[in-house]
Design a protein around this motif. Structure first.
Motif, PDB file in Angstrom:
ATOM      1  N   TYR A  11       0.848  -1.184   0.000  1.00 27.38           N
ATOM      2  CA  TYR A  11       0.000   0.000   0.000  1.00 27.38           C
ATOM      3  C   TYR A  11       0.887   1.239   0.000  1.00 27.38           C
ATOM      4  O   TYR A  11       1.883   1.301   0.718  1.00 27.38           O
ATOM      5  CB  TYR A  11      -0.917   0.018   1.220  1.00 27.38           C
ATOM      6  CG  TYR A  11      -1.825  -1.181   1.283  1.00 27.38           C
ATOM      7  CD1 TYR A  11      -3.076  -1.164   0.688  1.00 27.38           C
ATOM      8  CD2 TYR A  11      -1.405  -2.352   1.916  1.00 27.38           C
ATOM      9  CE1 TYR A  11      -3.898  -2.278   0.720  1.00 27.38           C
ATOM     10  CE2 TYR A  11      -2.215  -3.471   1.955  1.00 27.38           C
ATOM     11  CZ  TYR A  11      -3.459  -3.429   1.356  1.00 27.38           C
ATOM     12  OH  TYR A  11      -4.261  -4.535   1.375  1.00 27.38           O
ATOM     13  N   LEU A  12       0.507   2.227  -0.825  1.00 28.23           N
ATOM     14  CA  LEU A  12       1.217   3.497  -0.879  1.00 28.23           C
ATOM     15  C   LEU A  12       0.266   4.595  -0.404  1.00 28.23           C
ATOM     16  O   LEU A  12      -0.753   4.863  -1.050  1.00 28.23           O
ATOM     17  CB  LEU A  12       1.701   3.784  -2.298  1.00 28.23           C
ATOM     18  CG  LEU A  12       2.445   5.112  -2.490  1.00 28.23           C
ATOM     19  CD1 LEU A  12       3.760   5.106  -1.695  1.00 28.23           C
ATOM     20  CD2 LEU A  12       2.708   5.377  -3.961  1.00 28.23           C
ATOM     21  N   ILE A  13       0.596   5.205   0.743  1.00 26.98           N
ATOM     22  CA  ILE A  13      -0.193   6.314   1.277  1.00 26.98           C
ATOM     23  C   ILE A  13       0.500   7.598   0.845  1.00 26.98           C
ATOM     24  O   ILE A  13       1.671   7.830   1.175  1.00 26.98           O
ATOM     25  CB  ILE A  13      -0.273   6.245   2.814  1.00 26.98           C
ATOM     26  CG1 ILE A  13      -0.800   4.876   3.258  1.00 26.98           C
ATOM     27  CG2 ILE A  13      -1.155   7.359   3.356  1.00 26.98           C
ATOM     28  CD1 ILE A  13      -0.746   4.666   4.762  1.00 26.98           C
ATOM     29  N   THR A  14      -0.206   8.436   0.081  1.00 29.23           N
ATOM     30  CA  THR A  14       0.434   9.607  -0.513  1.00 29.23           C
ATOM     31  C   THR A  14      -0.070  10.906   0.098  1.00 29.23           C
ATOM     32  O   THR A  14      -1.241  11.041   0.451  1.00 29.23           O
ATOM     33  CB  THR A  14       0.181   9.650  -2.035  1.00 29.23           C
ATOM     34  OG1 THR A  14      -1.231   9.788  -2.276  1.00 29.23           O
ATOM     35  CG2 THR A  14       0.678   8.380  -2.702  1.00 29.23           C
ATOM     36  N   ASP A  25       5.038  10.587   1.688  1.00 32.76           N
ATOM     37  CA  ASP A  25       4.381   9.346   1.291  1.00 32.76           C
ATOM     38  C   ASP A  25       4.894   8.223   2.181  1.00 32.76           C
ATOM     39  O   ASP A  25       6.026   8.274   2.689  1.00 32.76           O
ATOM     40  CB  ASP A  25       4.690   9.010  -0.168  1.00 32.76           C
ATOM     41  CG  ASP A  25       4.265  10.112  -1.129  1.00 32.76           C
ATOM     42  OD1 ASP A  25       3.286  10.811  -0.796  1.00 32.76           O
ATOM     43  OD2 ASP A  25       4.906  10.276  -2.175  1.00 32.76           O
ATOM     44  N   LEU A  27       5.130   3.898   2.298  1.00 32.83           N
ATOM     45  CA  LEU A  27       4.956   2.630   1.594  1.00 32.83           C
ATOM     46  C   LEU A  27       4.941   1.481   2.592  1.00 32.83           C
ATOM     47  O   LEU A  27       5.820   1.374   3.451  1.00 32.83           O
ATOM     48  CB  LEU A  27       6.086   2.409   0.582  1.00 32.83           C
ATOM     49  CG  LEU A  27       6.020   1.093  -0.224  1.00 32.83           C
ATOM     50  CD1 LEU A  27       4.790   1.069  -1.128  1.00 32.83           C
ATOM     51  CD2 LEU A  27       7.300   0.899  -1.036  1.00 32.83           C
ATOM     52  N   ARG A  41       7.483   6.721  -2.858  1.00 37.02           N
ATOM     53  CA  ARG A  41       6.918   6.722  -4.201  1.00 37.02           C
ATOM     54  C   ARG A  41       7.900   6.131  -5.203  1.00 37.02           C
ATOM     55  O   ARG A  41       7.516   5.388  -6.115  1.00 37.02           O
ATOM     56  CB  ARG A  41       6.530   8.140  -4.610  1.00 37.02           C
ATOM     57  CG  ARG A  41       5.585   8.195  -5.811  1.00 37.02           C
ATOM     58  CD  ARG A  41       5.288   9.655  -6.159  1.00 37.02           C
ATOM     59  NE  ARG A  41       4.544  10.330  -5.119  1.00 37.02           N
ATOM     60  CZ  ARG A  41       3.240  10.570  -5.191  1.00 37.02           C
ATOM     61  NH1 ARG A  41       2.549  10.142  -6.227  1.00 37.02           N
ATOM     62  NH2 ARG A  41       2.636  11.217  -4.224  1.00 37.02           N
ATOM     63  N   ALA A  44       7.945   2.342  -4.778  1.00 40.39           N
ATOM     64  CA  ALA A  44       6.706   1.747  -5.297  1.00 40.39           C
ATOM     65  C   ALA A  44       6.687   1.775  -6.811  1.00 40.39           C
ATOM     66  O   ALA A  44       6.219   0.838  -7.460  1.00 40.39           O
ATOM     67  CB  ALA A  44       5.499   2.494  -4.751  1.00 40.39           C
ATOM     68  N   ALA A  53       0.285  -2.626  -5.844  1.00 37.08           N
ATOM     69  CA  ALA A  53       0.165  -1.698  -4.714  1.00 37.08           C
ATOM     70  C   ALA A  53      -1.095  -0.860  -4.853  1.00 37.08           C
ATOM     71  O   ALA A  53      -1.414  -0.354  -5.928  1.00 37.08           O
ATOM     72  CB  ALA A  53       1.391  -0.803  -4.651  1.00 37.08           C
ATOM     73  N   GLU A  54      -1.805  -0.699  -3.763  1.00 38.96           N
ATOM     74  CA  GLU A  54      -2.989   0.149  -3.738  1.00 38.96           C
ATOM     75  C   GLU A  54      -2.600   1.502  -3.180  1.00 38.96           C
ATOM     76  O   GLU A  54      -1.873   1.594  -2.191  1.00 38.96           O
ATOM     77  CB  GLU A  54      -4.077  -0.484  -2.886  1.00 38.96           C
ATOM     78  CG  GLU A  54      -5.373   0.305  -2.881  1.00 38.96           C
ATOM     79  CD  GLU A  54      -6.482  -0.403  -2.126  1.00 38.96           C
ATOM     80  OE1 GLU A  54      -7.492   0.258  -1.835  1.00 38.96           O
ATOM     81  OE2 GLU A  54      -6.331  -1.600  -1.821  1.00 38.96           O
ATOM     82  N   THR A  55      -3.083   2.575  -3.810  1.00 40.59           N
ATOM     83  CA  THR A  55      -2.738   3.927  -3.403  1.00 40.59           C
ATOM     84  C   THR A  55      -3.866   4.555  -2.598  1.00 40.59           C
ATOM     85  O   THR A  55      -5.035   4.467  -2.985  1.00 40.59           O
ATOM     86  CB  THR A  55      -2.427   4.806  -4.626  1.00 40.59           C
ATOM     87  OG1 THR A  55      -1.335   4.236  -5.353  1.00 40.59           O
ATOM     88  CG2 THR A  55      -2.064   6.224  -4.203  1.00 40.59           C
ATOM     89  N   ASN A  57      -4.923   8.230  -1.046  1.00 43.19           N
ATOM     90  CA  ASN A  57      -4.638   9.665  -1.051  1.00 43.19           C
ATOM     91  C   ASN A  57      -4.919  10.230   0.334  1.00 43.19           C
ATOM     92  O   ASN A  57      -6.065  10.278   0.781  1.00 43.19           O
ATOM     93  CB  ASN A  57      -5.495  10.364  -2.108  1.00 43.19           C
ATOM     94  CG  ASN A  57      -5.172  11.850  -2.213  1.00 43.19           C
ATOM     95  OD1 ASN A  57      -4.352  12.381  -1.466  1.00 43.19           O
ATOM     96  ND2 ASN A  57      -5.814  12.519  -3.149  1.00 43.19           N
TER      97      ASN A  57
END
Length: 472
Positions: A11-14, A25, A27, A41, A44, A53-55, A57
């Motif tokens: 999972y990528l939290i941006t 961000d 990861l 980022r 990822a 990977a699910e992003t 926002n």
């Protein structure tokens, strides 16, 4: 209605704001914090598994380490009519908590290895957050014989926090023995500070208002006398003491005095004692009946200042669900307690952040890193004193939107009970996403899917392998 999604392990939290105030961000890979900042980022985007990977926002939101509650009543076993481990941990997840400590006053009391292991296993089966049973100090909370402290510590639940909460360990000899005993495995005694002889029949805070309302008073000294005794006992035996739900200005001063002398004492305040005062008792609405009672405005301000300057170490929700039959009745016979898991972070924001007393780094300290340290949780998401996440730590994360304003509606809460004192109040903020060891249990403000026992077993094996590698 729960949100649905395809669970993945990346999972990528941006665009979120970290506790130290920086925008970054984050990861998550295989349950761990893999990268924070520009590296997240980049990693990822260059990984062969980037497509998986699910992003998320998180622009305008705060990324906090998963919250830890040292003081929760899950009621199971025995009082499933008011709460279960399943419903209580659903509420905890929606409140941003990745770890809760279940108090021992269940039926039967959690005073043996068998009962604490049952609660621990129920937590694993539920999968919404980590459940750490609190062991009773005395058998049946009776205050006469020490419970199986060593057996509970050596059980699969690995109990490190012991409390007779709901009852005070009033006998000084018993308290001394308990403090001495838990030193062997670095445990801590969490005391419910209430001198029973001074509070017999008490209904609310003692003062001018209790006289006006004709309700038996609960004097501040009943709390303060026990805290004063216990910090001296802790100093005498060289053991760790934790004070539950501090509620008076005098208690804050005693704890401050003890810390100045190097005594190993920690303390918690509840969300409701940070916002509500005894004036609400004028309504005779039993939803405001709680132990310890709501106090004066001066006490509320002292608690806030105590948290801001570090005298009080953490927030414990004292989430205490009750059935309508035991709460919606005459004040004098109503049960004491309030729900609090799903409103804790908004109340803390209003009382401490929006007033300028604390920043989000301070909130991460009092709601995550410090309670994890007190409970000796080694697998919580780690964060430095500067509010920076540690790479390779378990990904226990809470994403929080501080900008929204919502009216509290207990009917929509996941907890089984509806005795929230904040009903109808407008509070700031909302938890939007929660990751428990890298698994998203809350997504887009709704429950997602629990973390399965298979995932938990895999993660435990992973941690053991990492520990083994580090020792080689």
């Amino acid at each position: 209605m729960s949100a649905t999604f395809d669970p993945r392990n990346r999972y990528l939290i941006t665009g979120g704001t970290l506790p130290d105030g920086t925008t970054a961000d984050v990861l998550i890979e295989d349950g761990l914090l893999a990268a924070v900042g520009q590296d997240a980022r980049a990693r990822a985007g260059t990984s062969a598994e980037a497509a998986a990977a699910e992003t998320i926002n998180a622009t305008g939101r705060i990324i906090l380490p998963g919250l830890v509650d040292l003081h929760t009543h899950l009621r199971q076993p025995g009082r499933e009519d008011s709460e279960t481990v399943e419903t209580g941990t659903r509420a905890a997840a929606l409140g941003g908590f990745t770890s809760v400590h279940a108090m021992a006053n269940s039926t039967p009391v959690a005073d043996s290895a068998g009962v604490v292991e049952q609660v621990w296993q129920l937590g694993r089966e539920a999968g919404w957050c980590d459940v750490h049973p609190v062991g009773a100090v005395t058998v049946g909370l009776g205050g006469e014989r020490l419970a199986e402290l060593g057996a509970m510590a050596q059980s699969r639940a690995e109990v490190r926090v012991f409390s007779d909460d709901g009852m005070c360990v009033w006998d000084p000899v018993m308290m001394r023995r308990a403090l001495e005993y838990v030193k062997a495995f670095d445990g801590v005694i969490a005391q419910h500070a209430q001198e029973p002889k001074l509070t017999d029949g008490a209904q609310m805070n003692e003062g001018a208002l209790s006289s006006v309302l004709g309700l038996a008073g609960w004097p501040a000294v009943a709390e303060e006398a026990i805290i004063a005794r216990d910090v001296l006992l802790a100093q005498h035996v060289g053991s760790r003491l934790h004070v539950c739900h501090v509620s008076t200005a005098g208690s804050v001063e005693i704890i401050r005095w003890a810390k100045e002398r190097g005594i190993e004492v920690t303390a918690e305040a509840t969300p409701h004692h940070l916002l509500l005062t005894e004036e609400l008792v004028r309504t005779y609405n039993p939803v405001y009946k709680v132990n310890p009672p709501l106090r004066r405005e001066e006490d509320v301000m002292a608690l806030r200042e105590g948290l801001a300057d570090g005298t009080i170490d953490t927030i414990g929700t004292d989430h205490a669900p009750h059935t309508a039959e035991t709460k919606e009745c005459e004040w004098t016979v109503a049960a004491m307690g309030m729900t609090g898991l799903e409103t804790a972070l908004p109340v803390v924001q209003q009382a401490l952040v929006d007033t300028g007393l604390m920043d989000w780094a301070g909130i991460s300290r009092i709601l995550s890193s410090t309670p994890a340290r007190i409970a000796r949780l080694t697998d919580q998401g780690r964060i430095s004193s500067e509010g920076v996440f540690e790479l390779g730590a378990p990904a226990n994360l809470t994403v929080y939107d501080p900008s929204v304003i919502r009216a509290v509606d207990p009917e929509s809460h996941a907890t089984k009970s509806r005795n929230s004192p904040f009903r109808g109040m407008e509070l700031p903020g909302q938890v939007t996403d929660v990751f428990n060891h890298g698994h998203p249990v809350v997504r887009d403000r709704a429950l997602a899917t629990p973390r399965t026992q298979h995932q938990q077993n895999q993660h435990q094996q992973q941690l053991k392998q990492q520990t083994g590698s580090a020792q080689q």
